[in-house]
Write a protein that holds these residues in place. Structure first.
Motif, PDB file in Angstrom:
ATOM      1  N   LYS A   1       0.815  -1.221   0.000  1.00 50.38           N
ATOM      2  CA  LYS A   1       0.000   0.000   0.000  1.00 50.38           C
ATOM      3  C   LYS A   1       0.844   1.264   0.000  1.00 50.38           C
ATOM      4  CE  LYS A   1      -3.546  -2.133   2.736  1.00 50.38           C
ATOM      5  NZ  LYS A   1      -3.527  -2.249   4.179  1.00 50.38           N
ATOM      6  N   VAL A   2       2.122   1.115   0.358  1.00 48.60           N
ATOM      7  CA  VAL A   2       2.995   2.291   0.422  1.00 48.60           C
ATOM      8  C   VAL A   2       3.265   2.782  -0.997  1.00 48.60           C
ATOM      9  CG1 VAL A   2       5.283   3.083   1.119  1.00 48.60           C
ATOM     10  CG2 VAL A   2       4.061   1.401   2.499  1.00 48.60           C
ATOM     11  N   PRO A   3       3.144   4.105  -1.243  1.00 48.93           N
ATOM     12  CA  PRO A   3       3.411   4.608  -2.593  1.00 48.93           C
ATOM     13  C   PRO A   3       4.847   4.284  -3.012  1.00 48.93           C
ATOM     14  CG  PRO A   3       2.861   6.412  -1.075  1.00 48.93           C
ATOM     15  CD  PRO A   3       2.716   5.148  -0.314  1.00 48.93           C
ATOM     16  N   ALA A   4       5.008   3.977  -4.292  1.00 44.51           N
ATOM     17  CA  ALA A   4       6.294   3.477  -4.789  1.00 44.51           C
ATOM     18  C   ALA A   4       7.448   4.431  -4.491  1.00 44.51           C
ATOM     19  CB  ALA A   4       6.194   3.212  -6.286  1.00 44.51           C
ATOM     20  N   GLU A   5       7.195   5.765  -4.654  1.00 45.73           N
ATOM     21  CA  GLU A   5       8.328   6.688  -4.512  1.00 45.73           C
ATOM     22  C   GLU A   5       8.855   6.703  -3.070  1.00 45.73           C
ATOM     23  OE1 GLU A   5       5.352   7.492  -5.497  1.00 45.73           O
ATOM     24  OE2 GLU A   5       4.500   9.074  -4.254  1.00 45.73           O
ATOM     25  N   LEU A   6       7.962   6.403  -2.122  1.00 46.89           N
ATOM     26  CA  LEU A   6       8.369   6.389  -0.732  1.00 46.89           C
ATOM     27  C   LEU A   6       9.139   5.113  -0.414  1.00 46.89           C
ATOM     28  CD1 LEU A   6       7.712   8.535   1.389  1.00 46.89           C
ATOM     29  CD2 LEU A   6       5.963   7.000   2.274  1.00 46.89           C
TER      30      LEU A   6
ATOM     31  N   SER B   1      17.300   6.081  -6.875  1.00 44.06           N
ATOM     32  CA  SER B   1      18.283   6.812  -6.089  1.00 44.06           C
ATOM     33  C   SER B   1      18.414   8.255  -6.541  1.00 44.06           C
ATOM     34  CB  SER B   1      19.629   6.096  -6.161  1.00 44.06           C
ATOM     35  OG  SER B   1      19.979   5.924  -7.504  1.00 44.06           O
ATOM     36  N   GLY B   2      17.608   8.644  -7.538  1.00 49.69           N
ATOM     37  CA  GLY B   2      17.530  10.045  -7.919  1.00 49.69           C
ATOM     38  C   GLY B   2      18.811  10.646  -8.454  1.00 49.69           C
ATOM     39  N   HIS B   3      19.523   9.892  -9.289  1.00 56.38           N
ATOM     40  CA  HIS B   3      20.715  10.455  -9.925  1.00 56.38           C
ATOM     41  C   HIS B   3      20.283  11.542 -10.908  1.00 56.38           C
ATOM     42  CE1 HIS B   3      23.762   7.753  -8.464  1.00 56.38           C
ATOM     43  NE2 HIS B   3      22.964   6.721  -8.690  1.00 56.38           N
ATOM     44  N   ASN B   4      21.132  12.532 -11.098  1.00 58.07           N
ATOM     45  CA  ASN B   4      20.815  13.573 -12.067  1.00 58.07           C
ATOM     46  C   ASN B   4      21.301  13.200 -13.458  1.00 58.07           C
ATOM     47  OD1 ASN B   4      19.648  15.189 -10.107  1.00 58.07           O
ATOM     48  ND2 ASN B   4      21.672  15.976  -9.491  1.00 58.07           N
TER      49      ASN B   4
ATOM     50  N   LEU C   1      18.203   0.028 -13.902  1.00 58.35           N
ATOM     51  CA  LEU C   1      17.366   1.201 -14.199  1.00 58.35           C
ATOM     52  C   LEU C   1      16.514   1.559 -12.987  1.00 58.35           C
ATOM     53  CD1 LEU C   1      16.045   0.816 -17.853  1.00 58.35           C
ATOM     54  CD2 LEU C   1      17.833   2.327 -16.969  1.00 58.35           C
ATOM     55  N   GLU C   2      15.923   0.537 -12.374  1.00 52.35           N
ATOM     56  CA  GLU C   2      15.111   0.765 -11.173  1.00 52.35           C
ATOM     57  C   GLU C   2      15.931   1.467 -10.111  1.00 52.35           C
ATOM     58  OE1 GLU C   2      13.500  -2.859  -9.606  1.00 52.35           O
ATOM     59  OE2 GLU C   2      12.158  -3.061 -11.326  1.00 52.35           O
ATOM     60  N   HIS C   3      17.132   0.958  -9.906  1.00 55.44           N
ATOM     61  CA  HIS C   3      18.000   1.542  -8.895  1.00 55.44           C
ATOM     62  C   HIS C   3      18.340   2.975  -9.249  1.00 55.44           C
ATOM     63  CE1 HIS C   3      21.365   2.146  -6.162  1.00 55.44           C
ATOM     64  NE2 HIS C   3      22.014   2.620  -7.195  1.00 55.44           N
ATOM     65  N   HIS C   4      18.661   3.183 -10.510  1.00 52.93           N
ATOM     66  CA  HIS C   4      19.062   4.508 -10.961  1.00 52.93           C
ATOM     67  C   HIS C   4      17.941   5.513 -10.717  1.00 52.93           C
ATOM     68  CE1 HIS C   4      21.660   7.098 -13.418  1.00 52.93           C
ATOM     69  NE2 HIS C   4      20.527   7.683 -13.760  1.00 52.93           N
ATOM     70  N   GLN C   5      16.743   5.094 -11.059  1.00 54.10           N
ATOM     71  CA  GLN C   5      15.587   5.974 -10.895  1.00 54.10           C
ATOM     72  C   GLN C   5      15.325   6.232  -9.415  1.00 54.10           C
ATOM     73  OE1 GLN C   5      12.230   4.292 -12.812  1.00 54.10           O
ATOM     74  NE2 GLN C   5      11.186   6.248 -13.059  1.00 54.10           N
TER      75      GLN C   5
ATOM     76  N   ARG D   1      15.912   6.294  -0.959  1.00 52.40           N
ATOM     77  CA  ARG D   1      16.987   5.892  -0.052  1.00 52.40           C
ATOM     78  C   ARG D   1      17.708   7.111   0.467  1.00 52.40           C
ATOM     79  NH1 ARG D   1      17.191   2.509  -3.316  1.00 52.40           N
ATOM     80  NH2 ARG D   1      16.498   0.425  -2.841  1.00 52.40           N
ATOM     81  N   ALA D   2      17.668   7.249   1.765  1.00 51.28           N
ATOM     82  CA  ALA D   2      18.286   8.423   2.361  1.00 51.28           C
ATOM     83  C   ALA D   2      19.807   8.333   2.231  1.00 51.28           C
ATOM     84  CB  ALA D   2      17.898   8.520   3.828  1.00 51.28           C
ATOM     85  N   GLY D   3      20.414   9.491   2.026  1.00 51.76           N
ATOM     86  CA  GLY D   3      21.869   9.556   2.089  1.00 51.76           C
ATOM     87  C   GLY D   3      22.589   8.965   0.899  1.00 51.76           C
ATOM     88  N   HIS D   4      21.847   8.695  -0.179  1.00 55.29           N
ATOM     89  CA  HIS D   4      22.548   8.154  -1.341  1.00 55.29           C
ATOM     90  C   HIS D   4      22.935   9.287  -2.264  1.00 55.29           C
ATOM     91  CE1 HIS D   4      23.649   4.562  -3.559  1.00 55.29           C
ATOM     92  NE2 HIS D   4      23.519   5.322  -4.618  1.00 55.29           N
TER      93      HIS D   4
END
Lengths: 766, 67
Positions: free
Chosen positions: A753-758, B38-41, B32-36, A762-765
């Protein structure tokens, strides 16, 4: 291998101290809920486990107590599977509860070091298959075949009980400890836990052990392909097929792994069928009938070239083929055994179980049966795979039990199936195939006479059966085809033809089996040479820093040449040995493999002691003690036994004396050159045994010292430093085993149920 | 009949996907999933570049295969 050591310490270390994100559902099942679920024995659950225990008990009873004239193969399947299930459900749980104590609130390296390349969270079931494909190869297919000399029961007991109490424990612990250390390799862990001396001894021992293992695997291939135009052609074709697949993946359709594997598989089948046709032509026989020495040299040259070629061209595509075949073959073999259910006529204990002059491998049941079957029961080589590669892919800490312990149980089952294939063929045939040519004389008549003279109960081998079987499997001769692979192939062909195709298909199934064994071994030879080369480069790099640069060609080539030269020399020694290479060298393979297991377990012992888990230290100490006793006794006998067939130096002395007395032939050596070869070979084998055992004793001693020190520190109340990476909170959840429990299902639904973007943030990456 | 066939197809697809996972065929998708996530520019590697990089890194970082 990679895995950057991370020595940073964190104040929030320790269990229960991991702060989890409150905006997300929990990353672990609540401890009390899980406990309650595990402890709750519903009537259905009780009935299921009672049935499993009962079936397993009946099966063991049939194998060990009743031992009728014949015993059906299905009892082996029931005895093994039921024991595995009980070992997995109960014993590995004890290890989990008291030793590893996984905490799913902690992120695994695949999560906190995620890079989308080496550190990738992988579905537990996929990773199970991946790990299994990496640990299982030709080893579990060969050892049990040779061990069948002693009858079926000793091997069966050791494979099944050994894996539950030793092999799977080692794999699980090494994997777990490596995961807690960011995926560090066994060598790095040994250095950290045991200090410089223990660490260095472990490194040198590992390097030497790899040389021996690669050499003897190569010897198995040489023996399977010698004088076999069909085999040489079809196995040789795997090289152009792999090259084509490599080019296809690199330039034509990158990333289409499944597609290219299917194409490769079809080409492989065509190569097997084509090999049969080629072997029937005169030119085919002329070109592809090669003797053992020629094949050995071919393999050495191939090994060097393969190890310096780029990975994409040969190694990676062949690895795909090999994995594809591995899973297919094992599923097929299991199905065939369950459908065909062959009757086994081999006695539980053969005449050789109580003697030490068996023709297949010399030495008494204890300790030599336990070193002959290494892979499938306890294999130290697995520690190199369980540390490093797999821990970087594990999604949740709790899954290591399923992947590490469970994966090894699966390999054990492969070993049981190989044993079944070997004992389903005629016993006379078995001894004619697996005894050195020096004993059988090499022809069907002499072999039949010799086998019948052994006085084995129920064995009456006719020369006809030997020539007929050879014709059925499309070979010139099957007398003295030592090494295990041809016997397994005959056994498999024998079972499979009853399943699909009848006698007409036997030749195909035989060469299919030879093909996949050769494929597994060639992959292991390649990868082993590469890994060993890097270890050597790394070690030399401590003195000459230039060698540490992996891209420095002269260094890489020189180290590759040294490693190939080392295993090549042992291989040639085995191939030219008048005593029959497998007979003398295979014990060394098993000893080497289990000394590595002893080293891995010693490292685990030190780690568990430093954790302060003294009450359950026996779980590690038990297999360590057994492996140490078996390998040190075996080494001792190989070094000091006065029986020439067993002791390397006794044999050396006997042949030296014969030479000094001016004899021109002695025992199985028919010329002075052959006698000199025996003197040289036994000296090398003897000294190798000495070096192995000394290095291993050093490692075990340093581990015991570390254990005692840890105990003293605890007694004094001083904290013992551990080398784990700091705990980081996990932000994902996945079930621990094959089938999710109700609580796990509930939590998974919450995560869905958690939205995908949440979920993936990953913090701190960076 | 058709539901049975559909179940077989589904089962086969699942097995193929599993085998693909074991072989590592889905590595690029996961990258690709990881790349997306982790919010790389920077833009991600193309499929061709990714596989090249993957095998080339194995040259200097070999993975063991067991006996």
């Amino acid at each position: 291998m990679a895995g950057t050591p991370d020595h940073r310490r964190s104040a929030t270390r320790g269990e229960g101290a991991v702060a989890t994100d409150t905006s997300l559902p929990p990353s672990a099942i609540d401890e009390t809920v899980r406990e309650a679920e595990e402890k709750k024995w519903t009537p259905g659950k009780v009935a299921l486990w009672a049935a499993i225990a009962l079936l397993g008990g009946v099966a063991w009873f049939m194998l060990a107590i009743i031992r009728g004239e014949t015993v059906n193969a299905i009892w082996f399947v029931f005895a093994s599977v039921c024991t595995y299930l009980i070992g997995y459900r109960f014993y590995s749980k004890v290890i989990e509860r008291y030793i590893t104590r996984p905490d799913d609130r902690r992120a695994t390296p695949a999560e906190y070091k995620a890079d989308g390349k080496d550190y990738v969270r992988t579905d537990r079931n996929v990773l199970f298959g991946h790990h299994f494909a990496a640990i299982a190869g030709a080893g579990p297919l060969v050892g049990p075949v040779l061990a069948a000399q002693m009858g079926y029961l000793p091997g069966t007991i050791w494979i099944i009980i050994g894996v539950v109490l030793a092999g799977a424990v080692q794999d699980y612990l090494v994997m777990f400890f490596s995961m807690r250390r960011g995926g560090r390799s066994l060598g790095q862990m040994a250095r950290e836990e045991l200090g410089v001396i223990g660490g260095t001894a472990a490194l040198v021992a590992t390097l030497l052990i790899m040389v021996i293992i690669v050499a003897i695997l190569a010897l198995v291939v040489v023996n399977a392909l010698a004088e076999s135009p069909w085999g040489v052609f079809s196995v040789g074709m795997t090289i152009p097929i792999a090259l084509f697949m490599g080019v296809y993946l690199r330039f034509l359709r990158p990333g289409k792994v499944m597609e290219v594997s299917l194409i490769g598989f079809v080409l492989l089948m065509a190569a097997i069928i084509g090999g049969g046709m080629v072997a029937q032509t005169q030119w085919g026989v002329d070109i592809f009938t090669l003797d053992r020495v020629t094949i050995a040299w071919g393999l050495i040259v191939y090994g060097f070239i393969a190890a310096i070629l780029p990975v994409w061209l040969l190694l990676a595509p062949r690895d795909y083929l090999s994995t594809f075949m591995k899973i297919g073959v094992i599923v097929m073999l299991a199905l065939a055994i369950i459908v065909v259910r062959p009757e086994i006529t081999v006695p539980a204990f053969s005449e050789f179980a109580s003697r030490e002059n068996g023709p297949v491998f010399p030495g008494a049941l204890f300790p030599f049966l336990f070193v002959t079957i290494a892979c499938g029961a306890l294999s130290g080589f697995h520690a190199l795979i369980s540390s490093g590669t797999t821990p970087k892919l594990v999604e949740k800490e709790r899954q290591t039990r399923f992947i590490g312990y469970g994966g090894m149980l699966m390999e054990s089952f492969v070993a049981i199936m190989a044993l079944l294939a070997a004992i389903s063929i005629d016993r006379g045939l078995y001894f004619a195939m697996n005894s050195p040519a020096a004993l059988t004389g090499g022809t069907v008549e002499t072999a039949a006479t010799w086998v019948n003279s052994l006085g084995l109960s129920g064995v009456n081998l006719s020369p006809n059966l030997l020539s007929e079987t050879a014709a059925n499997v499309g070979e010139e001769s099957i007398v003295s085809r030592t090494g295990g692979a041809p016997t397994l192939a005959v056994g498999l062909a024998h079972i499979m033809q009853q399943f699909i195709g009848g006698t007409a298909m036997m030749a195909f199934w035989y060469h299919f089996a030879i093909m996949f064994e050769a494929l597994f071994i060639l992959t292991a030879v390649d990868a082993g040479t590469r890994v060993a080369r890097f270890m050597l480069q790394d070690s030399i790099g401590n003195f000459v820093p230039k060698f540490k640069e992996a891209s420095w060609r002269p260094g890489a080539w020189l180290c590759t040449a040294v490693m190939v030269g080392a295993w090549g020399a042992v291989l040639l020694m085995g191939v030219t040995d008048p005593l029959g290479g497998i007979n003398t060298l295979f014990p060394l393979f098993g000893i080497a493999n289990q000394l590595l297991a002893a080293i891995a377990l010693a490292v685990c012992l030190a780690i568990v002691a430093k954790q302060g888990t003294f009450k359950y230290l026996w779980i590690v100490a038990l297999p360590l003690a057994f492996a140490a006793v078996v390998t040190i006794t075996a080494s001792y006998q190989k070094i000091f036994s006065p029986t020439p067939a067993v002791g390397y130096f006794a044999n050396n002395a006997a042949f030296s004396k014969a030479l000094a007395d001016g004899k021109t032939e002695f025992g199985t050596a028919k010329s002075v050159a052959a006698m000199e070869a025996v003197v040289r070979n036994t000296a090398i084998q003897g000294w190798l045994s000495v070096i192995f055992v000394v290095l291993s004793i050093i490692v075990i001693a340093t581990a015991l010292l570390a254990t005692v020190n840890a105990f003293r520190s605890r007694a004094h109340g001083t904290a013992v430093k551990d080398n784990e990476d700091p705990a980081r909170p996990s932000r994902v959840f996945a079930p621990a085993g094959l089938i999710p429990t109700p609580a796990e299902r509930e939590l998974m639904a919450e995560w869905d149920k958690v939205p995908a973007e949440l979920r993936f943030e990953r913090a701190g990456h960076h | 009949m058709s539901t049975g066939l559909a179940a077989v197809t589904r089962g086969f697809r699942g097995f193929a996907r599993y085998l693909g996972g074991v072989l590592g065929a889905d590595a690029y998708t996961k990258y690709l999933e990881h790349h997306q996530a982790s919010g790389h520019n920077t833009p991600p590697l193309s499929e061709r570049e990714f596989w090249r990089d993957r095998t080339d890194r194995q040259d200097s970082n070999p993975q063991g295969r067991c006996c």
